[in-house]
Design an enzyme around this catalytic site. Structure first.
Site, PDB file in Angstrom:
ATOM      1  CE  LYS A  49      14.259  27.485 -38.799  1.00 48.41           C
ATOM      2  NZ  LYS A  49      14.963  26.769 -37.728  1.00 48.41           N
TER       3      LYS A  49
ATOM      4  NE  ARG B  36       9.699  25.217 -33.938  1.00 50.38           N
ATOM      5  CZ  ARG B  36      10.837  24.576 -34.126  1.00 50.38           C
ATOM      6  NH1 ARG B  36      11.989  25.164 -33.889  1.00 50.38           N
ATOM      7  NH2 ARG B  36      10.836  23.346 -34.575  1.00 50.38           N
TER       8      ARG B  36
ATOM      9  NE  ARG C 205      16.188  18.446 -41.909  1.00 48.95           N
ATOM     10  CZ  ARG C 205      15.465  19.430 -41.373  1.00 48.95           C
ATOM     11  NH1 ARG C 205      15.692  20.683 -41.689  1.00 48.95           N
ATOM     12  NH2 ARG C 205      14.495  19.143 -40.524  1.00 48.95           N
TER      13      ARG C 205
ATOM     14  NE  ARG D 219      15.708  16.291 -36.761  1.00 52.73           N
ATOM     15  CZ  ARG D 219      15.449  17.594 -36.819  1.00 52.73           C
ATOM     16  NH1 ARG D 219      16.392  18.439 -37.106  1.00 52.73           N
ATOM     17  NH2 ARG D 219      14.248  18.048 -36.566  1.00 52.73           N
TER      18      ARG D 219
ATOM     19  NE  ARG E 202       9.500  19.297 -37.187  1.00 51.93           N
ATOM     20  CZ  ARG E 202      10.427  18.501 -37.737  1.00 51.93           C
ATOM     21  NH1 ARG E 202      10.195  17.216 -37.867  1.00 51.93           N
ATOM     22  NH2 ARG E 202      11.561  19.004 -38.134  1.00 51.93           N
TER      23      ARG E 202
HETATM   24  P1  AMP Z   1      13.886  21.532 -34.808  1.00 53.56           P
HETATM   25  O1  AMP Z   1      15.193  20.838 -34.796  1.00 53.56           O
HETATM   26  O2  AMP Z   1      14.010  23.020 -34.767  1.00 53.56           O
HETATM   27  O3  AMP Z   1      12.981  21.057 -35.891  1.00 53.56           O
HETATM   28  O4  AMP Z   1      13.160  21.147 -33.434  1.00 53.56           O
HETATM   29  C1  AMP Z   1      12.816  19.824 -33.147  1.00 53.56           C
HETATM   30  C2  AMP Z   1      11.719  19.795 -32.092  1.00 53.56           C
HETATM   31  O5  AMP Z   1      12.182  20.418 -30.875  1.00 53.56           O
HETATM   32  C3  AMP Z   1      10.444  20.544 -32.430  1.00 53.56           C
HETATM   33  O6  AMP Z   1       9.579  19.817 -33.275  1.00 53.56           O
HETATM   34  C4  AMP Z   1       9.863  20.783 -31.048  1.00 53.56           C
HETATM   35  O7  AMP Z   1       9.287  19.612 -30.526  1.00 53.56           O
HETATM   36  C5  AMP Z   1      11.107  21.084 -30.229  1.00 53.56           C
HETATM   37  N1  AMP Z   1      11.384  22.529 -30.233  1.00 53.56           N
HETATM   38  C6  AMP Z   1      12.356  23.188 -30.930  1.00 53.56           C
HETATM   39  N2  AMP Z   1      12.295  24.514 -30.708  1.00 53.56           N
HETATM   40  C7  AMP Z   1      11.262  24.716 -29.853  1.00 53.56           C
HETATM   41  C8  AMP Z   1      10.681  25.864 -29.256  1.00 53.56           C
HETATM   42  N3  AMP Z   1      11.143  27.095 -29.483  1.00 53.56           N
HETATM   43  N4  AMP Z   1       9.618  25.684 -28.424  1.00 53.56           N
HETATM   44  C9  AMP Z   1       9.131  24.463 -28.174  1.00 53.56           C
HETATM   45  N5  AMP Z   1       9.615  23.342 -28.723  1.00 53.56           N
HETATM   46  C10 AMP Z   1      10.673  23.447 -29.551  1.00 53.56           C
END
Ligand code: AMP
Length: 224
Positions: free
Chosen positions: A13, A88, A127, A167, A179
């Site tokens: 994505k 989300r 990744r 990460r 997740r």
């Molecule tokens: P990502 O980089 O998109 O995988 O996001 C990393 C982490 O940020 C996620 O596992 C959540 O803990 C938090 N996060 C990202 N987007 C959201 C969202 N829309 N609502 C709540 N938490 C979020």
């Protein structure tokens, strides 16, 4: 041009988002990046978000929803945005839909990258992040975007940057499963949000199974 992009963690994505950003010249707003920047800078928001992120849980809607709705009002979003990582869940989807209606803004495209859970998980664990530009795709488990090698060391395949990191939350299987539980949940989770949009607008669906190039060609063709 206002665009939403959905896809499970590991579906490519972020990579497709960067391609779309280039095509339409709109800011690529990634919730996860905003949170990680705030954690790095030690802001109040970062302190509030850190524990949730480390556990692979969503940061509460009371923190996330206003943060994003305010971000969309910033000057660089005046001619549009590409939102990635938000909404989300169903609550966030409704909040965004209602906020856009209030501001008289429309959604031009909603994109869904479809990928099964096991493939997504393998891709996350492979990744690697380039310290020079985290939009440079590197993945040790995907042939098409394998990091390059220099003096026996893995380096960024795009710019040769020697600092490639994983990460911490990408290597934590329990957090990945959490997740994905959120993403694939069609009752209140992310797919419930996707279905909410499907009832209201046309959602462009692309398969995330092929390589980056094939997926982006399919996507750009469908975007017209
Ligand atoms: P990502 O980089 O998109 O995988 O996001 C990393 C982490 O940020 C996620 O596992 C959540 O803990 C938090 N996060 C990202 N987007 C959201 C969202 N829309 N609502 C709540 N938490 C979020």
């Amino acid at each position: 041009m206002n665009i939403l992009i959905f896809g499970p963690n590991g579906s490519g994505k972020g990579t497709q988002g960067a391609i779309i950003q280039k095509k339409f010249g709109v800011p690529h707003i990634e919730t996860g990046v905003i949170f990680r920047d705030n954690i790095k800078k030690g802001t109040e928001l970062g302190k509030k978000a850190k524990d949730y992120i480390d556990r692979g849980e969503l940061v509460p809607d009371e923190i996330t929803v206003p943060m994003i709705l305010n971000r969309l009002k910033e000057a660089d979003c005046a001619s549009g945005w590409l939102l990635d990582g938000f909404p989300r869940n169903l609550v966030q989807a409704e909040a965004l839909w209602n906020a856009l209606a209030k501001e008289n803004m429309k959604l031009d495209y909603v994109i869904e990258i479809i990928l099964d859970r096991q493939t997504s998980k393998n891709r996350i664990m492979g990744r690697r992040l380039c310290a020079a530009d985290n939009n440079h795709p590197n993945n040790i488990f995907i042939d098409a975007i394998k990091p390059a090698e220099k003096d026996g060391k893995l380096v960024c395949r795009v710019c040769g940057c020697e600092t490639l990191t994983a990460r911490a939350d990408d290597q934590d299987e329990a957090a990945i499963d959490k997740r994905h539980n959120i993403y694939y949940d069609t009752t209140t989770g992310t797919l419930a949000g996707v279905n909410y949009f499907k009832e209201r607008v046309k959602v462009i669906e692309v398969s995330g199974v092929p390589g980056v190039k094939e997926v982006s060609e399919d996507l750009l063709k469908k975007l017209g």
